[in-house]
Design an enzyme around this catalytic site. Structure first.
Site, PDB file in Angstrom:
ATOM      1  N   LYS A 162      13.309   9.273   1.411  1.00 20.56           N
ATOM      2  CA  LYS A 162      12.601   9.033   0.066  1.00 20.56           C
ATOM      3  C   LYS A 162      12.354  10.279  -0.366  1.00 20.56           C
ATOM      4  CE  LYS A 162       8.459   7.002  -1.434  1.00 20.56           C
ATOM      5  NZ  LYS A 162       7.238   6.341  -1.101  1.00 20.56           N
ATOM      6  N   LYS A 219      16.026   6.275  -1.355  1.00 22.45           N
ATOM      7  CA  LYS A 219      15.128   5.800  -2.418  1.00 22.45           C
ATOM      8  C   LYS A 219      14.864   7.206  -3.207  1.00 22.45           C
ATOM      9  CE  LYS A 219      10.464   4.384  -3.622  1.00 22.45           C
ATOM     10  NZ  LYS A 219       9.196   4.086  -2.996  1.00 22.45           N
TER      11      LYS A 219
HETATM   12  C1  PBG Z   1       4.251   3.925  -1.965  1.00 17.77           C
HETATM   13  C2  PBG Z   1       5.406   3.612  -2.681  1.00 17.77           C
HETATM   14  C3  PBG Z   1       6.006   4.127  -3.709  1.00 17.77           C
HETATM   15  C4  PBG Z   1       6.942   3.400  -3.997  1.00 17.77           C
HETATM   16  C5  PBG Z   1       7.281   2.518  -3.112  1.00 17.77           C
HETATM   17  N1  PBG Z   1       6.122   2.718  -2.115  1.00 17.77           N
HETATM   18  C6  PBG Z   1       5.381   5.205  -4.715  1.00 17.77           C
HETATM   19  C7  PBG Z   1       5.195   6.400  -4.185  1.00 17.77           C
HETATM   20  O1  PBG Z   1       5.696   6.956  -2.988  1.00 17.77           O
HETATM   21  O2  PBG Z   1       4.757   7.278  -4.796  1.00 17.77           O
HETATM   22  C8  PBG Z   1       7.887   3.501  -5.436  1.00 17.77           C
HETATM   23  C9  PBG Z   1       8.671   2.365  -5.923  1.00 17.77           C
HETATM   24  C10 PBG Z   1       8.927   2.397  -7.165  1.00 17.77           C
HETATM   25  O3  PBG Z   1       8.988   3.458  -7.873  1.00 17.77           O
HETATM   26  O4  PBG Z   1       9.650   1.387  -7.661  1.00 17.77           O
HETATM   27  N2  PBG Z   1       4.375   5.051  -0.872  1.00 17.77           N
END
Ligand code: PBG
Length: 323
Positions: free
Chosen positions: A195, A248
């Site tokens: 991520k 991601k």
């Molecule tokens: C929470 C989380 C996030 C997303 C999914 N779970 C945001 C972040 O990490 O700031 C992002 C999903 C998206 O942008 O569609 N930790």
């Protein structure tokens, strides 16, 4: 003389379909949904046209309509009232709070649906960070205890897949052990393995009002410049017992999807995140691109790179179009 003419395999629609290597199916998708407290509420996310925050009653209806289209997997994210946020994300354990109550309701109404939940502190944290904050730092091991309790509370609601999205070290193993100790051996873990600290999440943070109150997430989310680091994360998540490895965002990280698919045998998931959705919607609304064709092209690119699961805000409209 030209002996090889690859164009022969493109000469008609029938042949093109015959030799098509990758296909999208409604079974590939997990549809992210946003939940808010209240009744009879359906509020559009400003930066995500066509995507809404639903109160529990309308969320159930939305799930029902998706199920009819063949979408059977959902990732539910809660938008929590600012007043309920604190340092330890205590609202995440509140069985009478909107999230846990609604999760249990969904599983009761749709036992055959696959429900995934997010494990991270940000929606409930007064600091807006995924981990526990002390003196401006995100404390890894203290966060693990909170995440493990959060995961067990969600599993107690009957959900199918836990999605740790926090990027703390050791969290997959820690959560796995906590789930098993609580008798939840059957609950899967889809780890947000690679991520990245991405600018593509902003519309999501609008949807949940969950932006960090100070700083950024670069001490825990990965540097977009790196790919070898994703292999380290994937190795650890595999050893710690993850059932799926997720990358991601997806679109700018197709190489990472491919790397993980090449080196690991677990199924790979791609999260086609909020900003990727918004970009396409905005350009399509301006008439600058053909939104539907671009949508299908990018979704296919994720499959081609090696993702077998795609989390996407496009899931429902794709299913409507291909029903
Ligand atoms: C929470 C989380 C996030 C997303 C999914 N779970 C945001 C972040 O990490 O700031 C992002 C999903 C998206 O942008 O569609 N930790």
């Amino acid at each position: 003389m030209i002996t090889h003419r690859p164009r022969r395999n493109r000469k008609s629609a029938v042949i093109r379909n015959m030799v098509q290597e990758n296909h999208l199916s409604v079974h590939d998708f997990i549809y992210p949904l946003f939940l808010i407290d209240g009744k009879n509420k359906k509020i559009e996310v400003k930066s995500m046209p066509g995507i809404y925050r639903y109160s529990p009653d309308l969320l159930l209806k939305e799930i029902e309509s998706c199920m009819k289209l063949g979408i059977k997997a959902f990732d539910v994210f809660p938008s929590i009232n600012e007043k309920l946020k604190d340092k330890t994300a205590s609202e995440s354990l509140n069985k009478n709070g909107v999230y846990l109550k609604t999760l249990a309701l969904i599983k009761k109404r749709f036992p055959e649906a696959c429900i995934m939940t997010d494990v991270a502190m940000d929606p409930y944290s007064s600091d807006g960070h995924d981990g526990y904050v002390e003196n401006g730092k995100i404390l890894n091991d203290k966060t693990l205890e909170i995440l493990a309790k959060m995961a067990v509370a969600q599993a107690d609601c009957g959900i199918d897949i836990i999605g740790p999205s926090d990027m703390m070290d050791g969290r997959v193993g820690y959560i796995r052990e906590a789930l098993d100790d609580a008798g939840h051996e059957e609950v899967s873990i889809m780890s947000y393995t690679a991520k990245y600290a991405s600018a593509f999440y902003n519309p999501f943070r609008d949807a949940l009002d969950s932006a960090p109150k100070f700083g950024d997430k670069k001490t825990y989310q990965m540097n977009p410049a790196n790919s070898k680091e994703a292999l380290i994360e994937a190795q650890l998540d595999t050893e710690e017992g993850a059932d799926f490895l997720m990358v991601k965002p997806a679109l700018s990280y197709l190489d990472v999807i491919k790397d993980l698919n090449t080196h690991f045998d677990l199924p790979i998931a791609a999260y086609n995140v909020s900003g990727e959705y918004s970009m396409i919607k905005a350009a399509a609304q301006k008439g600058w691109i053909d939104g539907e064709r671009v949508r299908d092209e990018i979704l296919l690119s994720m499959k081609r790179a090696g993702a077998s699961v795609i989390l996407s805000y496009f899931a429902k409209e794709w299913a409507i179009k291909n029903h």
